[in-house]
Motif scaffolding. Structure first.
Motif, mmCIF file in Angstrom:
data_model
loop_
_atom_site.group_PDB
_atom_site.id
_atom_site.type_symbol
_atom_site.label_atom_id
_atom_site.label_comp_id
_atom_site.label_asym_id
_atom_site.label_seq_id
_atom_site.Cartn_x
_atom_site.Cartn_y
_atom_site.Cartn_z
ATOM 1 N N GLU A 1 0.836 -1.196 0.000
ATOM 2 C CA GLU A 1 0.000 0.000 0.000
ATOM 3 C C GLU A 1 0.873 1.250 0.000
ATOM 4 O OE1 GLU A 1 -3.725 2.032 2.426
ATOM 5 O OE2 GLU A 1 -2.527 0.467 3.405
ATOM 6 N N THR A 2 0.618 2.163 -0.945
ATOM 7 C CA THR A 2 1.385 3.407 -1.001
ATOM 8 C C THR A 2 0.507 4.647 -0.881
ATOM 9 O OG1 THR A 2 1.282 3.686 -3.416
ATOM 10 C CG2 THR A 2 3.028 2.254 -2.544
ATOM 11 N N LEU A 3 -0.810 4.472 -0.794
ATOM 12 C CA LEU A 3 -1.702 5.622 -0.648
ATOM 13 C C LEU A 3 -1.306 6.410 0.590
ATOM 14 C CD1 LEU A 3 -4.284 7.167 -1.528
ATOM 15 C CD2 LEU A 3 -5.567 5.626 -0.013
ATOM 16 N N GLN A 4 -1.125 7.720 0.417
ATOM 17 C CA GLN A 4 -0.705 8.550 1.531
ATOM 18 C C GLN A 4 -1.312 9.935 1.415
ATOM 19 O OE1 GLN A 4 3.591 8.529 1.010
ATOM 20 N NE2 GLN A 4 3.548 10.394 -0.212
ATOM 21 N N ALA A 5 -1.325 10.623 2.534
ATOM 22 C CA ALA A 5 -1.775 12.015 2.579
ATOM 23 C C ALA A 5 -0.665 12.874 3.153
ATOM 24 C CB ALA A 5 -3.028 12.140 3.445
ATOM 25 N N VAL A 6 -0.562 14.094 2.648
ATOM 26 C CA VAL A 6 0.403 15.062 3.166
ATOM 27 C C VAL A 6 -0.348 16.347 3.484
ATOM 28 C CG1 VAL A 6 2.438 16.458 2.652
ATOM 29 C CG2 VAL A 6 2.335 14.079 1.901
ATOM 30 N N ASN B 1 -3.296 10.894 7.928
ATOM 31 C CA ASN B 1 -4.173 9.766 7.631
ATOM 32 C C ASN B 1 -4.970 10.079 6.361
ATOM 33 O OD1 ASN B 1 -6.201 7.828 7.492
ATOM 34 N ND2 ASN B 1 -6.587 7.827 9.692
ATOM 35 N N PRO B 2 -4.821 9.285 5.288
ATOM 36 C CA PRO B 2 -5.537 9.610 4.043
ATOM 37 C C PRO B 2 -7.054 9.511 4.159
ATOM 38 C CG PRO B 2 -4.459 7.469 3.881
ATOM 39 C CD PRO B 2 -3.978 8.090 5.147
ATOM 40 N N PHE B 3 -7.536 8.890 5.218
ATOM 41 C CA PHE B 3 -8.977 8.752 5.376
ATOM 42 C C PHE B 3 -9.551 9.777 6.350
ATOM 43 C CE2 PHE B 3 -7.358 4.599 4.042
ATOM 44 C CZ PHE B 3 -8.068 4.471 2.859
ATOM 45 N N GLU B 4 -8.769 10.797 6.659
ATOM 46 C CA GLU B 4 -9.249 11.922 7.450
ATOM 47 C C GLU B 4 -9.330 13.165 6.575
ATOM 48 O OE1 GLU B 4 -6.725 12.546 10.799
ATOM 49 O OE2 GLU B 4 -7.402 10.754 11.870
ATOM 50 N N ALA B 5 -10.304 14.006 6.844
ATOM 51 C CA ALA B 5 -10.432 15.321 6.206
ATOM 52 C C ALA B 5 -10.292 15.266 4.688
ATOM 53 C CB ALA B 5 -9.401 16.285 6.792
ATOM 54 N N PRO B 6 -11.108 14.454 3.984
ATOM 55 C CA PRO B 6 -11.004 14.422 2.520
ATOM 56 C C PRO B 6 -11.217 15.795 1.907
ATOM 57 C CG PRO B 6 -13.081 13.443 3.269
ATOM 58 C CD PRO B 6 -12.233 13.631 4.483
ATOM 59 N N GLY B 7 -10.356 16.125 0.948
ATOM 60 C CA GLY B 7 -10.429 17.418 0.287
ATOM 61 C C GLY B 7 -9.614 18.503 0.952
ATOM 62 N N GLU B 8 -9.040 18.190 2.120
ATOM 63 C CA GLU B 8 -8.249 19.182 2.849
ATOM 64 C C GLU B 8 -6.782 18.815 2.919
ATOM 65 O OE1 GLU B 8 -9.685 22.023 3.644
ATOM 66 O OE2 GLU B 8 -11.518 21.142 2.802
ATOM 67 N N GLN B 9 -6.392 17.718 2.257
ATOM 68 C CA GLN B 9 -4.992 17.307 2.227
ATOM 69 C C GLN B 9 -4.730 16.588 0.913
ATOM 70 O OE1 GLN B 9 -4.784 15.090 5.847
ATOM 71 N NE2 GLN B 9 -6.057 13.419 5.125
ATOM 72 N N ASP B 10 -3.467 16.554 0.550
ATOM 73 C CA ASP B 10 -3.056 15.982 -0.734
ATOM 74 C C ASP B 10 -2.990 14.465 -0.632
ATOM 75 O OD1 ASP B 10 -1.953 15.977 -3.390
ATOM 76 O OD2 ASP B 10 0.020 15.671 -2.497
ATOM 77 N N LEU B 11 -3.706 13.766 -1.519
ATOM 78 C CA LEU B 11 -3.666 12.310 -1.567
ATOM 79 C C LEU B 11 -2.851 11.877 -2.782
ATOM 80 C CD1 LEU B 11 -7.327 11.201 -0.720
ATOM 81 C CD2 LEU B 11 -5.405 11.606 0.823
ATOM 82 N N THR B 12 -1.895 10.988 -2.562
ATOM 83 C CA THR B 12 -1.061 10.489 -3.650
ATOM 84 C C THR B 12 -0.789 9.005 -3.455
ATOM 85 O OG1 THR B 12 1.022 10.988 -2.518
ATOM 86 C CG2 THR B 12 0.103 12.712 -3.933
ATOM 87 N N ALA B 13 -0.308 8.373 -4.523
ATOM 88 C CA ALA B 13 0.132 6.982 -4.465
ATOM 89 C C ALA B 13 1.313 6.827 -5.404
ATOM 90 C CB ALA B 13 -0.998 6.033 -4.853
#
Length: 340
Positions: A240-245, A252-264
């Protein structure tokens, strides 16, 4: 009435229709994220190579000018950047290309109104596109995609017991969490991963494959080349490489969708296979550090002085192996620099 936050809208959609694929969650989150802010720099969430140092864009410009020159200097060639951030890479590249006599029209593929404004300040002559479909179709394209493919939505498959399942995103109130959905046919799993340990995750990016297929077909039909730089690997592989910055730190990529950058991470081997299937020649994979050294970053850094030593180290050493580089060219175009 104020529009609900994306998290609230996603929570409502999941409550009404059930859990959604990771790809749908990621697509919605990133579409909102990039449309509503400039995420770059010390005041944003992350920094890309062109923002670290002018050397990065300058060397890409030299790479393009050299390739254009050895291809016979086609006077109708077009410069294209996919997801051009603030336009910094293209602005730096254009200076170097102009010194070589290469002054191509500039086309940006960008959907964010905020980033289009920033790009227009640096490259006011650019023409903007929402997708590849409206790019010029009657002349050679020289395309650069730096940290573009990593933000495209991915599909995740997770192994539970003896079967593989689509990974979905469920929601309780506004708490999002990944769950295993319906099982998927074994035939879609790469043979060498079919018996991976329970809990293993495989990531694929149909969106990336579709864009690479379109891009490759255009280069085969029109001439030109494309350069892809991103953090990635040669797959398919389990992991798994899905991450949030957010705020220059992992989240956590499953927190605050739309408020942080999601990449893989990007499967470079798959992108090369797609290019080859379209009839293009593919080059790589090489590490970013190896690529930039081959283009002369050490000499450029020496010319600029000690003050850029730290920037050079970030580009070549800190990012040098994590970030990978591939290229594709028309069969009549020469081998691009940086690929031994």
């Amino acid at each position: 009435m104020t529009e609900p936050l994306l998290a609230e809208r996603l929570a409502r959609a999941i409550a009404l229709g059930g859990p959604i694929p990771v790809s749908q969650y990621m697509a919605a989150a990133n579409a909102h994220y990039y449309a509503t802010r400039d995420p770059l720099g010390s005041g944003g969430d992350f920094t890309t190579a062109p923002e670290i140092s002018q050397m990065f864009g300058e060397l890409i410009g030299a790479w393009a000018a050299d390739l254009w020159d050895r291809a016979g200097r086609p006077d109708d060639a077009v410069w294209v950047e996919l997801g051009p951030g603030r336009g910094t890479l293209t602005a730096d590249a254009l200076r170097v290309m102009a010194r070589a006599g290469f002054r191509p029209p500039v086309h940006f593929v960008e959907t964010s109104p905020t980033l289009r404004t920033a790009q227009g300040e640096r490259v006011p002559q650019a023409t903007w596109h929402d997708a590849l479909t409206t790019l010029p179709d009657d002349r050679p394209l020289i395309v650069v995609a730096n940290e573009f493919f990593d933000a495209l939505p991915i599909r995740q498959l997770v192994r539970r017991g003896e079967t593989w399942h689509e990974r979905l995103v469920a929601c309780q109130d506004t708490l999002f969490l990944p769950i295993a959905g319906a099982s998927v046919p074994d035939t879609i799993i790469p043979a060498h991963l079919a018996d991976a340990a329970p809990g293993s995750i495989i990531e694929t990016s149909p969106a990336s494959v579709a864009i690479m297929a379109d891009l490759s077909a255009r280069i085969v039909a029109q001439g030109g080349a494309a350069l892809v730089i991103d953090y990635g690997y040669d797959g398919p592989a389990a992991g798994e490489t899905l991450q949030a910055v957010r705020g220059h730190a992992f989240a956590n990529p499953f927190e605050a969708p739309g408020e942080q950058d999601l990449t893989a991470h990007v499967d470079m081997a798959t992108l090369r296979l797609v290019a080859a299937a379209s009839g293009a020649r593919s080059w790589g994979t090489v590490g970013q550090g190896t690529f930039l050294r081959a283009l002369g970053i050490d000499q450029r850094a020496a010319a600029l002085g000690e003050e850029v030593a730290g920037d050079r180290a970030r580009l070549v050493e800190d990012m040098g192996e994590l970030f990978k580089v591939i290229a594709l060219t028309h069969n009549d175009w020469p081998q691009p620099a940086g690929f031994a």
